[in-house]
Scaffold this motif. Sequence first.
Motif, PDB file in Angstrom:
ATOM      1  N   THR A  87       0.838  -1.274   0.000  1.00  0.00           N
ATOM      2  CA  THR A  87       0.097   0.121   0.072  1.00  0.00           C
ATOM      3  C   THR A  87       0.913   1.230   0.050  1.00  0.00           C
ATOM      4  O   THR A  87       0.661   2.383  -0.659  1.00  0.00           O
ATOM      5  CB  THR A  87      -1.080  -0.019   1.367  1.00  0.00           C
ATOM      6  OG1 THR A  87      -1.920  -1.307   1.189  1.00  0.00           O
ATOM      7  CG2 THR A  87      -1.792   1.409   0.925  1.00  0.00           C
ATOM      8  N   ALA A  88       1.823   1.117   0.664  1.00  0.00           N
ATOM      9  CA  ALA A  88       2.913   2.641   0.853  1.00  0.00           C
ATOM     10  C   ALA A  88       3.495   2.738  -0.664  1.00  0.00           C
ATOM     11  O   ALA A  88       3.436   3.748  -0.890  1.00  0.00           O
ATOM     12  CB  ALA A  88       3.922   2.239   2.058  1.00  0.00           C
ATOM     13  N   ARG A  89       3.984   1.371  -1.125  1.00  0.00           N
ATOM     14  CA  ARG A  89       4.578   1.764  -2.821  1.00  0.00           C
ATOM     15  C   ARG A  89       3.572   2.191  -3.318  1.00  0.00           C
ATOM     16  O   ARG A  89       3.885   2.990  -4.283  1.00  0.00           O
ATOM     17  CB  ARG A  89       5.186   0.264  -2.853  1.00  0.00           C
ATOM     18  CG  ARG A  89       6.766   0.247  -2.233  1.00  0.00           C
ATOM     19  CD  ARG A  89       7.314  -0.790  -2.860  1.00  0.00           C
ATOM     20  NE  ARG A  89       7.601  -1.836  -2.020  1.00  0.00           N
ATOM     21  CZ  ARG A  89       7.224  -3.155  -1.420  1.00  0.00           C
ATOM     22  NH1 ARG A  89       6.274  -3.304  -2.114  1.00  0.00           N
ATOM     23  NH2 ARG A  89       7.546  -3.675  -0.403  1.00  0.00           N
ATOM     24  N   ALA A  90       2.357   1.419  -3.330  1.00  0.00           N
ATOM     25  CA  ALA A  90       1.310   1.810  -4.497  1.00  0.00           C
ATOM     26  C   ALA A  90       0.825   3.551  -4.357  1.00  0.00           C
ATOM     27  O   ALA A  90       0.888   4.340  -5.166  1.00  0.00           O
ATOM     28  CB  ALA A  90      -0.038   1.048  -4.290  1.00  0.00           C
ATOM     29  N   LEU A  91       0.781   3.957  -2.853  1.00  0.00           N
ATOM     30  CA  LEU A  91       0.444   5.300  -3.034  1.00  0.00           C
ATOM     31  C   LEU A  91       1.588   6.369  -3.200  1.00  0.00           C
ATOM     32  O   LEU A  91       1.210   7.164  -4.077  1.00  0.00           O
ATOM     33  CB  LEU A  91      -0.021   5.605  -1.308  1.00  0.00           C
ATOM     34  CG  LEU A  91      -1.128   5.235  -0.654  1.00  0.00           C
ATOM     35  CD1 LEU A  91      -1.190   5.561   0.668  1.00  0.00           C
ATOM     36  CD2 LEU A  91      -2.281   6.100  -1.300  1.00  0.00           C
ATOM     37  N   ALA A  92       3.013   5.924  -3.098  1.00  0.00           N
ATOM     38  CA  ALA A  92       3.892   6.601  -3.597  1.00  0.00           C
ATOM     39  C   ALA A  92       4.021   6.774  -5.125  1.00  0.00           C
ATOM     40  O   ALA A  92       4.370   7.848  -5.722  1.00  0.00           O
ATOM     41  CB  ALA A  92       5.400   6.136  -3.113  1.00  0.00           C
TER      42      ALA A  92
END
Length: 142
Positions: free
Chosen positions: A127-132
């Motif tokens: 999720t963190a990578r996707a948001l970035a």
Amino acid sequence: MRLAVLLVGDLETAEDVVQDVFARLHGRRRPSDLTLAYLRTCVLNGSRSVLRRRAVMLRRTQRVTDLADSAETAVLIGESRRQVLLALARLPRRQREALVLRYYLDLADSEIALVMGVGQSTVRSTTARALARLLRELGEDE
């Protein structure tokens, strides 16, 4: 339906996915045995199958159709939402799934992990990578 629409990109295909899931489950289980997480997992897997078939067809025919560019879609959704949907469609499959389950269905990490078949820490990092990446796609600062 929302989950399938966001994963496959169009209403008609999403309706087919959901209908196929309910048809396969009809008569196999008692309604009390069906959980929401199980249904979500079935819809996610059905959407993955549709996307795999779609990718094979695209490779065979070498034509790329962008559903979000149609005039009908532009009328139905606003420009900023359209940009977000286009950026979301460009994300890798797992990242797109994690964001859809988190922000469109408001699921907790544990529920997302159950649906995707991964650990909670994998959900958080994905999720963190996707948001970035989504923010980069939209041209916004992290």
